[in-house]
Design a protein around this motif. Structure first.
Motif, PDB file in Angstrom:
ATOM      1  N   PHE A  60       0.835  -1.202   0.000  1.00  0.00           N
ATOM      2  CA  PHE A  60       0.000   0.000   0.000  1.00  0.00           C
ATOM      3  C   PHE A  60       0.872   1.256   0.000  1.00  0.00           C
ATOM      4  O   PHE A  60       0.620   2.193  -0.756  1.00  0.00           O
ATOM      5  N   ARG A  61       1.903   1.280   0.829  1.00  0.00           N
ATOM      6  CA  ARG A  61       2.806   2.446   0.891  1.00  0.00           C
ATOM      7  C   ARG A  61       3.575   2.621  -0.415  1.00  0.00           C
ATOM      8  O   ARG A  61       3.818   3.753  -0.852  1.00  0.00           O
ATOM      9  N   ALA A  62       3.939   1.523  -1.055  1.00  0.00           N
ATOM     10  CA  ALA A  62       4.637   1.613  -2.352  1.00  0.00           C
ATOM     11  C   ALA A  62       3.719   2.250  -3.393  1.00  0.00           C
ATOM     12  O   ALA A  62       4.145   3.144  -4.141  1.00  0.00           O
ATOM     13  N   LEU A  63       2.458   1.814  -3.436  1.00  0.00           N
ATOM     14  CA  LEU A  63       1.502   2.399  -4.376  1.00  0.00           C
ATOM     15  C   LEU A  63       1.234   3.864  -4.038  1.00  0.00           C
ATOM     16  O   LEU A  63       1.176   4.711  -4.933  1.00  0.00           O
ATOM     17  N   GLU A  64       1.086   4.157  -2.767  1.00  0.00           N
ATOM     18  CA  GLU A  64       0.836   5.539  -2.336  1.00  0.00           C
ATOM     19  C   GLU A  64       1.988   6.466  -2.752  1.00  0.00           C
ATOM     20  O   GLU A  64       1.767   7.543  -3.329  1.00  0.00           O
ATOM     21  N   THR A  65       3.210   6.040  -2.506  1.00  0.00           N
ATOM     22  CA  THR A  65       4.380   6.853  -2.850  1.00  0.00           C
ATOM     23  C   THR A  65       4.540   6.951  -4.359  1.00  0.00           C
ATOM     24  O   THR A  65       4.857   8.021  -4.884  1.00  0.00           O
ATOM     25  N   LEU A  66       4.299   5.859  -5.055  1.00  0.00           N
ATOM     26  CA  LEU A  66       4.341   5.854  -6.516  1.00  0.00           C
ATOM     27  C   LEU A  66       3.378   6.912  -7.070  1.00  0.00           C
ATOM     28  O   LEU A  66       3.751   7.738  -7.903  1.00  0.00           O
ATOM     29  N   TRP A  67       2.151   6.912  -6.568  1.00  0.00           N
ATOM     30  CA  TRP A  67       1.140   7.871  -7.020  1.00  0.00           C
ATOM     31  C   TRP A  67       1.564   9.307  -6.686  1.00  0.00           C
ATOM     32  O   TRP A  67       1.423  10.205  -7.521  1.00  0.00           O
ATOM     33  N   VAL A 122      14.079  12.168  -9.129  1.00  0.00           N
ATOM     34  CA  VAL A 122      13.262  11.216  -8.369  1.00  0.00           C
ATOM     35  C   VAL A 122      13.040   9.898  -9.116  1.00  0.00           C
ATOM     36  O   VAL A 122      12.332   9.024  -8.628  1.00  0.00           O
ATOM     37  N   ALA A 123      13.659   9.755 -10.282  1.00  0.00           N
ATOM     38  CA  ALA A 123      13.443   8.564 -11.107  1.00  0.00           C
ATOM     39  C   ALA A 123      13.836   7.273 -10.386  1.00  0.00           C
ATOM     40  O   ALA A 123      13.116   6.269 -10.459  1.00  0.00           O
ATOM     41  N   ASN A 124      14.963   7.283  -9.693  1.00  0.00           N
ATOM     42  CA  ASN A 124      15.393   6.063  -8.981  1.00  0.00           C
ATOM     43  C   ASN A 124      14.430   5.698  -7.865  1.00  0.00           C
ATOM     44  O   ASN A 124      14.152   4.513  -7.636  1.00  0.00           O
ATOM     45  N   PHE A 125      13.914   6.702  -7.166  1.00  0.00           N
ATOM     46  CA  PHE A 125      12.958   6.449  -6.085  1.00  0.00           C
ATOM     47  C   PHE A 125      11.645   5.917  -6.661  1.00  0.00           C
ATOM     48  O   PHE A 125      11.052   4.984  -6.119  1.00  0.00           O
ATOM     49  N   LEU A 126      11.203   6.478  -7.789  1.00  0.00           N
ATOM     50  CA  LEU A 126       9.992   5.991  -8.450  1.00  0.00           C
ATOM     51  C   LEU A 126      10.178   4.530  -8.874  1.00  0.00           C
ATOM     52  O   LEU A 126       9.289   3.703  -8.683  1.00  0.00           O
ATOM     53  N   THR A 127      11.345   4.216  -9.402  1.00  0.00           N
ATOM     54  CA  THR A 127      11.646   2.845  -9.819  1.00  0.00           C
ATOM     55  C   THR A 127      11.614   1.896  -8.629  1.00  0.00           C
ATOM     56  O   THR A 127      11.082   0.779  -8.716  1.00  0.00           O
ATOM     57  N   SER A 128      12.149   2.322  -7.511  1.00  0.00           N
ATOM     58  CA  SER A 128      12.144   1.502  -6.300  1.00  0.00           C
ATOM     59  C   SER A 128      10.708   1.219  -5.834  1.00  0.00           C
ATOM     60  O   SER A 128      10.368   0.078  -5.490  1.00  0.00           O
ATOM     61  N   CYS A 129       9.871   2.238  -5.846  1.00  0.00           N
ATOM     62  CA  CYS A 129       8.467   2.059  -5.454  1.00  0.00           C
ATOM     63  C   CYS A 129       7.747   1.129  -6.425  1.00  0.00           C
ATOM     64  O   CYS A 129       6.974   0.264  -6.012  1.00  0.00           O
ATOM     65  N   ALA A 130       7.997   1.316  -7.715  1.00  0.00           N
ATOM     66  CA  ALA A 130       7.380   0.460  -8.730  1.00  0.00           C
ATOM     67  C   ALA A 130       7.841  -0.990  -8.567  1.00  0.00           C
ATOM     68  O   ALA A 130       7.058  -1.925  -8.755  1.00  0.00           O
ATOM     69  N   SER A 131       9.096  -1.166  -8.208  1.00  0.00           N
ATOM     70  CA  SER A 131       9.635  -2.508  -7.985  1.00  0.00           C
ATOM     71  C   SER A 131       8.919  -3.182  -6.808  1.00  0.00           C
ATOM     72  O   SER A 131       8.483  -4.333  -6.915  1.00  0.00           O
ATOM     73  N   ASP A 132       8.785  -2.456  -5.695  1.00  0.00           N
ATOM     74  CA  ASP A 132       8.082  -2.991  -4.519  1.00  0.00           C
ATOM     75  C   ASP A 132       6.633  -3.325  -4.849  1.00  0.00           C
ATOM     76  O   ASP A 132       6.115  -4.378  -4.457  1.00  0.00           O
ATOM     77  N   PHE A 133       5.973  -2.427  -5.569  1.00  0.00           N
ATOM     78  CA  PHE A 133       4.577  -2.640  -5.929  1.00  0.00           C
ATOM     79  C   PHE A 133       4.435  -3.816  -6.900  1.00  0.00           C
ATOM     80  O   PHE A 133       3.571  -4.683  -6.720  1.00  0.00           O
ATOM     81  N   GLY A 134       5.299  -3.884  -7.902  1.00  0.00           N
ATOM     82  CA  GLY A 134       5.261  -4.995  -8.855  1.00  0.00           C
ATOM     83  C   GLY A 134       5.500  -6.340  -8.182  1.00  0.00           C
ATOM     84  O   GLY A 134       4.831  -7.332  -8.492  1.00  0.00           O
ATOM     85  N   LEU A 135       6.452  -6.381  -7.246  1.00  0.00           N
ATOM     86  CA  LEU A 135       6.712  -7.627  -6.508  1.00  0.00           C
ATOM     87  C   LEU A 135       5.514  -8.027  -5.650  1.00  0.00           C
ATOM     88  O   LEU A 135       5.191  -9.213  -5.538  1.00  0.00           O
TER      89      LEU A 135
END
Length: 159
Positions: A60-67, A122-135
């Protein structure tokens, strides 16, 4: 005057049935997230039910931060179809592909896409959030084979 850029961003380029399960789930959850607090509570409940409290909260936090990153640091506004629409637009498809690639651990490719979506710093941070959400979506699929099965109210929507 017609804004061709905006029209292209909304152009339907796929059908939900054609997407990989992580991509389809990404589109559904991103559409649902944009519906507001009630929908976000539904997402949190769905994640907790399918992943447990700790992993569900992390997803949930990964999706929230991604958004938030996509909203605050965007290069341009992203468009999406309504929740029940079976068509997938260009922006939605790009985001879904990004989340899928990041979830597969292809960080260099995902970061390249992230740099097109948000400001570079912020691209690396976005990628990290997307990775967590995708997993997390991958875990949900493994735990519940019929996934995604959100109990959403039925409505008739054209787009």
């Amino acid at each position: 005057m017609i804004n061709f850029s905006e029209r292209r961003a909304r152009a339907p380029i796929a059908h939900m049935d054609e997407l990989h399960f992580i991509e389809a789930a990404s589109v559904i959850y991103l559409r649902l997230w944009s519906q507001g607090d009630g929908a976000q509570a539904l997402i949190a409940s769905e994640f907790d039910k399918n992943l447990g409290m700790v992993d569900g909260n992390k997803a949930f936090r990964a999706l929230e931060t991604l958004w938030q990153l996509l909203t605050i640091h965007k290069r341009r506004s992203l468009t999406h179809y309504s929740l029940h629409c079976q068509y997938v637009g260009v922006d939605e498809c790009c985001l879904a592909n990004f989340i899928n690639i990041a979830g597969e651990g292809k960080q260099a490719d995902a970061t390249l896409i992230a740099k097109l979506l948000v400001k570079t710093h912020v691209a690396n941070f976005l990628t990290s959030c997307a990775s967590d959400f995708g997993l997390a979506l991958k875990q949900m699929k493994l735990r519940t084979p019929e996934y995604p099965t959100l109990s959403l109210p039925e409505t008739t929507t054209i787009h």
